[in-house]
Design a protein around this motif. Structure first.
Motif, short mmCIF file in Angstrom:
data_model
loop_
_atom_site.label_atom_id
_atom_site.label_comp_id
_atom_site.label_asym_id
_atom_site.label_seq_id
_atom_site.Cartn_x
_atom_site.Cartn_y
_atom_site.Cartn_z
N SER A 1 81.30 5.54 -30.32
CA SER A 1 82.16 6.49 -31.03
C SER A 1 81.40 7.54 -31.83
O SER A 1 81.97 8.56 -32.20
CB SER A 1 83.11 5.73 -31.98
N GLU B 1 77.71 10.02 -32.54
CA GLU B 1 76.59 10.66 -31.85
C GLU B 1 75.33 9.79 -31.93
O GLU B 1 74.55 9.72 -30.98
CB GLU B 1 76.33 12.04 -32.45
N THR C 1 85.59 19.18 -28.62
CA THR C 1 84.68 18.10 -28.20
C THR C 1 83.24 18.33 -28.65
O THR C 1 82.42 17.41 -28.57
CB THR C 1 84.70 17.94 -26.67
N HIS D 1 81.23 16.07 -30.92
CA HIS D 1 80.96 14.76 -30.32
C HIS D 1 80.39 14.94 -28.91
O HIS D 1 80.68 14.16 -28.00
CB HIS D 1 82.25 13.94 -30.26
N ARG E 1 81.11 12.60 -25.73
CA ARG E 1 82.16 13.08 -24.83
C ARG E 1 81.63 13.64 -23.52
O ARG E 1 82.35 13.63 -22.50
CB ARG E 1 82.99 14.15 -25.54
N HIS E 2 80.39 14.13 -23.52
CA HIS E 2 79.89 14.77 -22.31
C HIS E 2 78.59 14.16 -21.78
O HIS E 2 78.46 13.94 -20.57
CB HIS E 2 79.72 16.27 -22.55
N ASP F 1 79.20 10.17 -21.50
CA ASP F 1 80.31 10.04 -20.56
C ASP F 1 79.84 10.28 -19.13
O ASP F 1 80.38 9.69 -18.19
CB ASP F 1 81.41 11.03 -20.92
N THR G 1 83.02 5.46 -23.39
CA THR G 1 83.27 6.53 -24.35
C THR G 1 84.73 6.70 -24.72
O THR G 1 85.05 7.48 -25.61
CB THR G 1 82.75 7.87 -23.80
N ASP G 2 85.61 5.98 -24.03
CA ASP G 2 87.05 6.08 -24.30
C ASP G 2 87.69 4.75 -23.95
O ASP G 2 87.68 4.35 -22.78
CB ASP G 2 87.66 7.21 -23.47
#
Length: 226
Positions: free
Chosen positions: A4, A6, A48, A51, A55-56, A59, A197-198
């Motif tokens: 959750s 960085e 986004t 994060h 997120r990228h 992910d 990541t989710d």
């Protein structure tokens, strides 16, 4: 486990994915390039960016993790790559692997080429094209992040696949439903892995063994051409 923050994301890359200092430097450079370019064109949602590692970057990088030792050697194709996720991250982490980034938007492909050049990624081939217009060349790995529903994606992309090709498809919460809705005419060994990541997202992983698009869909297309 769900990442959750960085710090958690960067720690996971170093500790769990065992990314070396050179790999982390390439990823940091990619993040800087993304933040700069996102001021000029909307590569990713601005919300986004605080994060971006979760997120990228992670992910995308988690595709190297969920394959669980079954990742084949050979060329990787990332369809509808957009800002280069996951393909550009994979190329930065595996600079010895040929990675093809496909997108139909010229501004995106121009950015991808500039980023690949800035990162000295000679393994990257950026292709401006619709998936439908690509030559039918088999690849060892196929990825696509939020490019198309699974049934459409498989119909468009099966010609890039062999029974040994590994498919890695990040999806949202609908991943199990998409898998259930895949027509029986496709013989596959797909399953859903939990995203790191989710907590609500899944990744469809596996191989397409054989099959074809349902006949009624092909007939419908033929009817439209008349």
């Amino acid at each position: 486990m769900t990442l959750s923050t960085e710090v958690e994301a960067q720690d996971w890359l170093c500790d769990d994915l065992d990314i070396d200092a050179a790999g982390m430097d390439r990823l940091s450079h990619l993040v800087a390039l993304l933040l700069e370019e996102n001021e000029k064109q909307n590569l990713v949602a601005r919300g986004t960016l605080p994060h971006v590692w979760v997120r990228h970057i992670v992910d995308s990088a988690q595709l190297l993790h969920v394959s669980r030792g079954t990742l084949p050697d050979g060329p990787w194709i990332d369809l509808g790559t957009g800002a280069g996720f996951p393909g550009l991250v994979v190329a930065a982490l595996q600079p010895e692997r040929p990675v093809t980034l496909v997108d139909s938007r010229r501004l995106r492909t121009e950015w991808l080429q500039r980023a690949a050049d800035a990162l000295d990624l000679v393994n990257v081939d950026v292709v401006l094209s619709r998936v439908e217009d690509l030559p039918s060349t088999p690849h060892a790995v196929i990825s696509a992040r939020a490019f198309a529903p699974l049934d459409k994606l498989v119909t468009l992309s099966a010609r890039f696949s062999t029974p040994d090709t590994l498919w890695l498809l990040p999806k949202g919460a609908g991943a199990p439903h998409e898998l259930q809705m895949l027509p029986e005419s496709w013989c596959h060994m797909f399953h859903v892995e939990q995203s790191l990541t989710d907590p609500d997202a899944g990744i469809i992983v596996g191989r397409l063994l054989s099959g074809s698009a349902p006949a009624q869909k092909n007939q419908a297309r033929k009817g439209k051409r008349k």
